[in-house]
Motif scaffolding. Structure first.
Motif, PDB file in Angstrom:
ATOM      1  N   HIS A 166      11.349 -10.726  -9.371  1.00 29.06           N
ATOM      2  CA  HIS A 166      11.363  -9.155  -9.539  1.00 29.06           C
ATOM      3  C   HIS A 166      10.266  -8.394  -8.735  1.00 29.06           C
ATOM      4  CE1 HIS A 166       8.050  -9.419 -12.499  1.00 29.06           C
ATOM      5  NE2 HIS A 166       8.683 -10.185 -13.071  1.00 29.06           N
ATOM      6  N   SER A 167      10.567  -7.259  -8.461  1.00 25.74           N
ATOM      7  CA  SER A 167       9.828  -6.246  -7.754  1.00 25.74           C
ATOM      8  C   SER A 167       9.767  -5.100  -8.544  1.00 25.74           C
ATOM      9  CB  SER A 167      10.188  -5.956  -6.368  1.00 25.74           C
ATOM     10  OG  SER A 167       9.405  -4.857  -5.885  1.00 25.74           O
ATOM     11  N   VAL A 168       8.739  -4.783  -9.581  1.00 22.62           N
ATOM     12  CA  VAL A 168       8.739  -3.753 -10.697  1.00 22.62           C
ATOM     13  C   VAL A 168       8.041  -2.581  -9.882  1.00 22.62           C
ATOM     14  CG1 VAL A 168       8.119  -3.088 -12.715  1.00 22.62           C
ATOM     15  CG2 VAL A 168       8.604  -5.372 -12.781  1.00 22.62           C
ATOM     16  N   ILE A 169       8.710  -1.484  -9.920  1.00 22.57           N
ATOM     17  CA  ILE A 169       8.276  -0.187  -9.235  1.00 22.57           C
ATOM     18  C   ILE A 169       7.940   0.966 -10.478  1.00 22.57           C
ATOM     19  CG2 ILE A 169       9.005   1.477  -7.588  1.00 22.57           C
ATOM     20  CD1 ILE A 169      11.120  -0.327  -6.370  1.00 22.57           C
ATOM     21  N   PHE A 170       6.507   1.228 -10.291  1.00 17.36           N
ATOM     22  CA  PHE A 170       6.447   2.142 -11.465  1.00 17.36           C
ATOM     23  C   PHE A 170       7.339   3.418 -11.472  1.00 17.36           C
ATOM     24  CE2 PHE A 170       3.400   5.908 -12.095  1.00 17.36           C
ATOM     25  CZ  PHE A 170       3.302   5.598 -13.660  1.00 17.36           C
ATOM     26  N   GLY A 171       7.510   3.619 -12.916  1.00 19.89           N
ATOM     27  CA  GLY A 171       8.689   4.873 -13.011  1.00 19.89           C
ATOM     28  C   GLY A 171       8.129   6.112 -12.630  1.00 19.89           C
ATOM     29  N   GLY A 172       6.997   6.510 -12.071  1.00 20.47           N
ATOM     30  CA  GLY A 172       6.512   7.532 -11.674  1.00 20.47           C
ATOM     31  C   GLY A 172       6.650   7.889 -10.098  1.00 20.47           C
ATOM     32  N   PHE A 173       6.998   6.698  -9.454  1.00 16.30           N
ATOM     33  CA  PHE A 173       6.937   6.913  -8.128  1.00 16.30           C
ATOM     34  C   PHE A 173       8.349   7.706  -7.441  1.00 16.30           C
ATOM     35  CE2 PHE A 173       4.155   2.890  -7.422  1.00 16.30           C
ATOM     36  CZ  PHE A 173       3.266   3.738  -6.864  1.00 16.30           C
ATOM     37  N   SER A 174       8.030   8.345  -6.660  1.00 16.54           N
ATOM     38  CA  SER A 174       9.196   9.137  -6.017  1.00 16.54           C
ATOM     39  C   SER A 174      10.230   8.028  -4.910  1.00 16.54           C
ATOM     40  CB  SER A 174       8.516  10.048  -4.905  1.00 16.54           C
ATOM     41  OG  SER A 174       7.981   9.110  -3.825  1.00 16.54           O
ATOM     42  N   ALA A 175      11.383   8.829  -4.385  1.00 12.38           N
ATOM     43  CA  ALA A 175      12.362   8.184  -4.114  1.00 12.38           C
ATOM     44  C   ALA A 175      11.878   7.426  -2.579  1.00 12.38           C
ATOM     45  CB  ALA A 175      13.543   9.254  -3.664  1.00 12.38           C
ATOM     46  N   ASP A 176      10.959   8.095  -2.081  1.00  9.50           N
ATOM     47  CA  ASP A 176      10.458   7.765  -0.745  1.00  9.50           C
ATOM     48  C   ASP A 176       9.682   6.357  -1.085  1.00  9.50           C
ATOM     49  OD1 ASP A 176      11.111   9.312   0.953  1.00  9.50           O
ATOM     50  OD2 ASP A 176       9.386  10.508   1.101  1.00  9.50           O
ATOM     51  N   ALA A 177       8.893   6.233  -2.291  1.00  2.00           N
ATOM     52  CA  ALA A 177       8.215   5.152  -2.442  1.00  2.00           C
ATOM     53  C   ALA A 177       8.993   3.859  -3.124  1.00  2.00           C
ATOM     54  CB  ALA A 177       7.043   5.380  -3.586  1.00  2.00           C
ATOM     55  N   VAL A 178      10.134   4.263  -3.765  1.00  3.28           N
ATOM     56  CA  VAL A 178      11.046   3.400  -4.217  1.00  3.28           C
ATOM     57  C   VAL A 178      11.833   2.773  -3.238  1.00  3.28           C
ATOM     58  CG1 VAL A 178      13.124   3.028  -5.689  1.00  3.28           C
ATOM     59  CG2 VAL A 178      11.304   4.416  -6.578  1.00  3.28           C
ATOM     60  N   ALA A 179      12.228   3.542  -2.154  1.00  6.07           N
ATOM     61  CA  ALA A 179      13.039   3.008  -0.914  1.00  6.07           C
ATOM     62  C   ALA A 179      12.316   2.137  -0.113  1.00  6.07           C
ATOM     63  CB  ALA A 179      13.461   4.258  -0.120  1.00  6.07           C
ATOM     64  N   ILE A 533      -4.701   4.629  -5.378  1.00  2.10           N
ATOM     65  CA  ILE A 533      -4.006   5.353  -4.502  1.00  2.10           C
ATOM     66  C   ILE A 533      -4.837   5.353  -3.018  1.00  2.10           C
ATOM     67  CG2 ILE A 533      -3.264   7.800  -3.825  1.00  2.10           C
ATOM     68  CD1 ILE A 533      -3.442   8.243  -7.019  1.00  2.10           C
ATOM     69  N   SER A 534      -4.259   4.995  -2.127  1.00  2.00           N
ATOM     70  CA  SER A 534      -4.651   5.048  -0.927  1.00  2.00           C
ATOM     71  C   SER A 534      -4.874   6.693  -0.216  1.00  2.00           C
ATOM     72  CB  SER A 534      -4.150   3.826   0.071  1.00  2.00           C
ATOM     73  OG  SER A 534      -3.348   4.603   1.078  1.00  2.00           O
ATOM     74  N   THR A 535      -6.162   6.496   0.471  1.00  2.00           N
ATOM     75  CA  THR A 535      -6.320   8.070   1.047  1.00  2.00           C
ATOM     76  C   THR A 535      -5.166   8.238   2.245  1.00  2.00           C
ATOM     77  OG1 THR A 535      -7.768   6.791   2.333  1.00  2.00           O
ATOM     78  CG2 THR A 535      -8.669   7.937   0.443  1.00  2.00           C
ATOM     79  N   ALA A 536      -4.934   7.247   2.862  1.00  2.00           N
ATOM     80  CA  ALA A 536      -4.037   7.037   3.903  1.00  2.00           C
ATOM     81  C   ALA A 536      -2.771   7.612   3.692  1.00  2.00           C
ATOM     82  CB  ALA A 536      -4.079   5.612   4.649  1.00  2.00           C
ATOM     83  N   GLU A 537      -2.318   7.232   2.417  1.00  2.00           N
ATOM     84  CA  GLU A 537      -1.017   7.476   1.885  1.00  2.00           C
ATOM     85  C   GLU A 537      -0.803   8.989   1.669  1.00  2.00           C
ATOM     86  OE1 GLU A 537      -0.196   4.330  -0.883  1.00  2.00           O
ATOM     87  OE2 GLU A 537       2.043   4.619  -0.307  1.00  2.00           O
ATOM     88  N   VAL A 538      -1.991   9.590   0.985  1.00  2.00           N
ATOM     89  CA  VAL A 538      -2.032  10.812   0.720  1.00  2.00           C
ATOM     90  C   VAL A 538      -2.201  11.724   2.206  1.00  2.00           C
ATOM     91  CG1 VAL A 538      -3.101  12.800  -0.615  1.00  2.00           C
ATOM     92  CG2 VAL A 538      -2.939  10.248  -1.602  1.00  2.00           C
ATOM     93  N   GLU A 539      -3.007  11.200   2.959  1.00  2.00           N
ATOM     94  CA  GLU A 539      -3.164  12.134   4.156  1.00  2.00           C
ATOM     95  C   GLU A 539      -1.878  12.206   5.069  1.00  2.00           C
ATOM     96  OE1 GLU A 539      -7.722  10.695   4.717  1.00  2.00           O
ATOM     97  OE2 GLU A 539      -6.282   9.919   6.091  1.00  2.00           O
ATOM     98  N   PRO A 602       3.514  12.359  -8.735  1.00  2.00           N
ATOM     99  CA  PRO A 602       2.670  13.483  -9.289  1.00  2.00           C
ATOM    100  C   PRO A 602       1.179  12.786  -9.532  1.00  2.00           C
ATOM    101  CG  PRO A 602       4.612  13.185 -10.586  1.00  2.00           C
ATOM    102  CD  PRO A 602       4.603  12.216  -9.673  1.00  2.00           C
ATOM    103  N   ILE A 603       0.927  11.526  -9.507  1.00  2.00           N
ATOM    104  CA  ILE A 603      -0.130  10.708  -9.715  1.00  2.00           C
ATOM    105  C   ILE A 603      -1.180  11.031  -8.501  1.00  2.00           C
ATOM    106  CG2 ILE A 603       0.438   8.432  -8.970  1.00  2.00           C
ATOM    107  CD1 ILE A 603      -1.893   9.006 -11.905  1.00  2.00           C
ATOM    108  N   ALA A 604      -0.454  11.101  -7.494  1.00  2.00           N
ATOM    109  CA  ALA A 604      -1.090  11.317  -5.915  1.00  2.00           C
ATOM    110  C   ALA A 604      -1.647  12.806  -5.641  1.00  2.00           C
ATOM    111  CB  ALA A 604      -0.496  10.795  -4.988  1.00  2.00           C
ATOM    112  N   LYS A 605      -1.005  13.781  -6.535  1.00  2.00           N
ATOM    113  CA  LYS A 605      -1.249  15.236  -6.141  1.00  2.00           C
ATOM    114  C   LYS A 605      -2.955  15.375  -6.096  1.00  2.00           C
ATOM    115  CE  LYS A 605       2.124  17.698  -8.137  1.00  2.00           C
ATOM    116  NZ  LYS A 605       2.646  18.655  -9.146  1.00  2.00           N
ATOM    117  N   PRO A 606      -3.182  15.848  -4.909  1.00  2.00           N
ATOM    118  CA  PRO A 606      -4.728  16.488  -5.013  1.00  2.00           C
ATOM    119  C   PRO A 606      -5.298  17.354  -5.924  1.00  2.00           C
ATOM    120  CG  PRO A 606      -3.674  16.674  -2.740  1.00  2.00           C
ATOM    121  CD  PRO A 606      -2.704  16.428  -3.866  1.00  2.00           C
ATOM    122  N   ARG A 607      -6.478  17.025  -6.736  1.00  2.00           N
ATOM    123  CA  ARG A 607      -7.095  18.003  -7.539  1.00  2.00           C
ATOM    124  C   ARG A 607      -7.345  19.074  -6.736  1.00  2.00           C
ATOM    125  NH1 ARG A 607     -10.083  16.666 -12.074  1.00  2.00           N
ATOM    126  NH2 ARG A 607      -8.451  14.952 -12.313  1.00  2.00           N
TER     127      ARG A 607
END
Ligand code: 6R9
Length: 660
Positions: A166-179, A533-539, A602-607
């Protein structure tokens, strides 16, 4: 010490750090594991693990313990055969414990279900039959995108039962991350739900899967659990209701044995480059170490304990310490769907009281939040059942550690601060509750059978009282086997920095007693509320917005979430119009935050978002995040000599609003 090990000082040097807490005498006297385990493992490490493997039920007992002939590609118990789901469910029923409760499910809206081991066996068997009917066979990958409901546990075990990783994907991830995760694992089936409950409202999941699957042609079928009853779009040729297909299956299913090195699951974790790494875990070694550590570190007594791990199943903690470790041990546990403050801030303590929870496993970010909410809230509930308190996910500061022990553990329950990673599969460094004299804020000692130390830049072991990098010096049974589809990345990421040793990416201090205190990540992975959360992904999410030219993201120390995402952005047109530092304004800030939320979750949203005219870069073109962190944390700037142009920092500072 390298300046990139950041902010260790804020975790230490406080009064609580010097305190010591001996194990309670009654716990020590009846503890599952005593100091003898360290001696035994030191004398014969492989013999020790071979003995722990015998806690499992094998179809073919392994004769070989470790094959390390092609390091760092390990094979543990490779000639043994077992079925992981059989070990987690059937064998407890066969041993006469079918009536024991496996799961006390507590839904966020207040619905609850108690599921016995016998019922779990039937449900897992039906689900395994359903997966087979849908064409899933041994070796096929199945993506799981579910809320924290019993079907998530059942789905994972059903996959394990038929040998489909199995590859469990966290329920808070977006469609991009899931895809991207579906595509990387090449999954042919996705298991999801209409939605789950979150903060008092149904929150849809199926539309995210629909959007992801539109881009992943390899997905043949989507299995949908009805949880909230909300409306869903439906594709008759692809979608099938879980309740319909699982419900009509036979509860008879013979678990077939698989080799100990058969892949059990892939779990994606953020890396320093944008693309997430698919961490591969296999069967026999993984189950040996998750089961043993759960037994040792929580001192689990399956007949009397009620265990509760508050992690989400989408993270490694949920895999190892909700599903595999506890169920391999025949534990009774609570599974909670929702958030700690719905419908009120005492929800966790109400659940502890309701089920008489004895062993609790949660994250420092939660402990700090409870501290902030006030001592009076837990004081209103009967928490006297609690006897061991676990912490995981990030360094726990001594104040939070002491508060946890005093206000949740009545000044009596030992706190076990457990250090480990998605990659390690199971706990590696932790006190033992019946043995270790604990120190607030410190994971302290490698578990029996585990070898870890702290080294300097030249891979030399540091003396007591010094900082350095945490490394693991011997292979361990639940270690990742590789990065899915990318052996080279496995070698480069974990084994190249210090040849022959596993580099964890964490800074650590070896204290005066030789104990290990974790200091946080040394690379550019941020830890927000225990989530990597990687800096590179948010950037890359930020620069995908049309207004943003360039972005640099850092994790700044945050009293509640451990780190908070702070983004420095250069807006398009800045250079031409002489610099628009600060010109973004609240409207654009909100838009960029939402944009990141939509792209990554949402977890990756900058403060905070700070608009700047330039970014500090080295001559080789690398952004110096260390300096940005100094700004984000309102510190004096560190060494700026490697910058291409050191006046850049003044330019950045002069344009910024006063820190909040
Ligand atoms: C289990 C898990 C791994 C990173 C790890 C480290 C941090 C986890 C910790 C801790 C200090 C602890 N971490 N437990 N730091 N003390 N007790 O969290 O896995 O999500 O892969 O994160 O979390 O930085 O390297 P994962």
């Amino acid at each position: 010490m390298t300046p990139s090990v950041r902010d260790g000082a804020s975790l230490v040097g406080r009064t609580e750090e010097g305190r010591r807490f001996a194990p309670p005498a009654d716990l020590a006297a009846a503890a599952n594991v005593t100091a003898a385990a360290y001696e035994q493992a030191d004398a014969d490490r492989l013999g020790f693990w071979a003995e722990q493997a015998r806690r499992l039920t094998w179809a073919t007992e392994p004769a070989e313990t470790l094959d390390w002939s092609n390091p760092p590609f390990a094979r543990w118990f490779a000639d043994g055969e077992l079925n992981v789901a059989y070990n987690c469910v059937d064998r407890h029923v066969e041993a006469g414990h079918g009536d024991r409760i496996a799961l006390y499910f507590e839904g966020e809206p207040g619905d609850s279900r108690a599921i016995s081991y016998a019922e779990l066996k039937d449900e897992v068997s039906r689900a395994a039959n359903a997966l087979t009917e849908l064409g899933v066979t041994q070796g096929d990958r199945v993506a799981v995108y579910l809320p924290m409901i019993p079907e998530a546990v059942v789905a994972m075990l059903a996959c394990a039962r038929i040998g489909a990783p199995h590859s469990v994907i966290f329920g808070g991830f977006s469609a991009d991350a899931v895809a991207s995760r579906i595509a990387d694992a090449d999954a042919k089936l996705v298991i999801t739900a209409d939605g789950g409950y979150r903060r008092g409202k149904p929150s849809a999941l199926k539309p995210v899967v629909d959007a992801a699957v539109a881009r992943t042609p390899q997905v043949e079928r989507v299995l949908v659990v009805r949880r909230t009853g909300q409306d869903v779009a439906w594709d008759d040729t692809r979608d099938v209701w879980w309740q319909e297909i699982v419900g009509r299956q036979s509860a008879a299913h013979t678990p077939e044995p698989f080799g100990a090195e058969h892949p059990l699951f892939i779990l994606y974790t953020s890396g320093t480059t944008g693309k997430p790494k698919g961490i591969l875990h296999t069967s026999g070694g993984y189950l040996t170490q998750t089961g043993y550590t759960h037994h040792a570190v929580f001192d689990l007594k399956p007949e009397t304990d009620v265990y509760w791990c508050t992690a989400d199943i989408g993270w490694i903690t949920g895999h190892s310490y909700i599903v595999y470790g506890p169920l391999a041990n025949g534990a009774t546990q609570v599974l909670y769907e929702g958030t700690p403050d719905t419908p009120h801030r005492g929800r966790f303590w109400e659940i502890v009281q309701k089920y008489g929870v004895t062993l609790l496993y949660t994250a420092p970010t939660a402990v700090r939040t409870f501290m902030k909410w006030g001592d009076d809230i837990p004081a209103r509930f009967d928490l006297s059942s609690l006897r061991v308190l676990g912490s995981v996910g990030e360094p726990i500061n001594p104040e939070a550690w002491v508060w946890y022990r005093e206000h949740i553990g009545a000044g009596r329950a030992p706190v076990v601060d457990t250090w480990w990673q998605t990659e390690t599969g199971a706990m590696m460094i932790s006190p033992l509750p019946g043995v270790t004299v604990t120190k607030p804020g410190s994971a302290q000692v490698p578990l029996p059978g585990i070898a870890a130390t702290v080294v300097d830049d030249e891979a030399r072991e540091v003396p007591a009282g010094s900082d350095g990098y945490l490394v693991l010096t011997e292979p361990w049974p639940s270690m990742l086997r590789t990065v899915w589809g990318d052996d080279q990345r496995y070698l480069d990421t974990y084994w190249s920095r210090f040849p022959g040793r596993y580099f964890a990416g964490d800074g650590a201090r070896k204290d005066e007693d030789g104990d290990i205190r974790l200091l946080g990540r040394v690379d550019d992975v941020m830890l927000v509320s225990g989530h990597n959360i990687s800096t590179a992904e948010v950037e890359s999410a930020l620069v995908s917005h049309p207004e943003v030219a360039e972005a640099a993201v850092v994790g700044a120390a945050d009293a509640t979430t451990g780190q908070a995402v702070v983004a420095f952005v250069i807006l398009r047109g800045s250079a031409e119009d002489g610099g628009r530092a600060g010109a973004g304004g609240p409207g654009l800030d909100a838009e960029l935050r939402d944009h990141v939320g939509r792209t990554l979750g949402p977890i990756a949203k900058p403060r905070r978002i700070l608009t700047v005219p330039e970014l500090p870069k080295t001559r080789s073109g690398k952004i110096m995040r260390r300096l940005l962190r100094d700004i984000a944390e309102n510190r004096e700037l560190g060494d700026v000599t490697t910058l291409t142009d050191s006046s850049v920092m003044d330019l950045i500072r002069s344009g910024l609003p006063a820190a909040p």
